[in-house]
Design a protein around this motif. Sequence first.
Motif: not given
Length: 278
Positions: A66-78, A226-241
């Motif tokens: 899964a994309p890092a951007s989605a992973v970091t948000i779902v991980g917050q469910i902890g 998660p905000i930083i992780a999502v931004t990084t995933g989008i711009f550096l790993l080219h993950e889709p929004v």
Amino acid sequence: MNLPLTRWMIQDVPPIFLAGLRFLGLAVLLSPFLPPVPKQFGLVLAIAMCIGGVHFALLFLGLRAAPASAVTIVGQIGLPIITVLSIFFLHEKVRWRRSLGMCLAFAGVIAMLYQPGKFSFEIGLVYVAAAAFVGAIGSILMKRLQPIPALNLQAWVGLMSIIPLFGVSFFTENGQLEAIRQGDLHLWGGIAFSVIFVSIFGHSVYYQLVKKYDITLLAPLTLMSPIIAVTTGIFLLHEPVTLKLILGGGLTLAGVFLVAVRENKTLPDHAVAQVKTG
């Protein structure tokens, strides 16, 4: 920055084996902090599996799929899961605001997991949700742990996680030796970053902040992760929004915020404060 970095490294290294390398580095660097042997050794072993080996094996498996951007948000469910477990095992009292927050967080995660066209769930994010659940159990177990220095606990978590991770990797993965032979400075630099700056520096500083400041003050700042992780995933790993990421992520983060700003009255007394994963 850690989850996008791990997502990048996992493309070339088996995920469970990479988790083993991370904890090997952690155990080696923190070996001077191993003494004394914890009095509650069995409990420390259980905690190590929950916040160490099992948690990171599931998390890294999720990152491969899964994309890092989605992973970091779902991980917050902890955090909502910790609150639910506190209700059942620690008799935590929860009022309407945190109840609403938990409902929003779980609804957001379900929205991100579900694939309507396939009537199934995204397996990578299921792994991440399972990792969050296991990590939450570790937090509850830490309530029973006698006071122990954070670095001493981290050293034992690292040491106890090595054999299970490498053992599971040996039986379920392949290409480990090839990954080591072909690993360049980028790979070893990424592992060093995860061990030194995330596990040792970042987590230790976070423990001290939780001891010094009210969690209601820190909670909004931790949501920058998660905000930083999502931004990084989008711009550096080219993950889709995607619309699902925006709506599900927004619901999850809003729910986590409502849970976090209402201080947990039971967990703050445990040995080394809150568990920070990732």
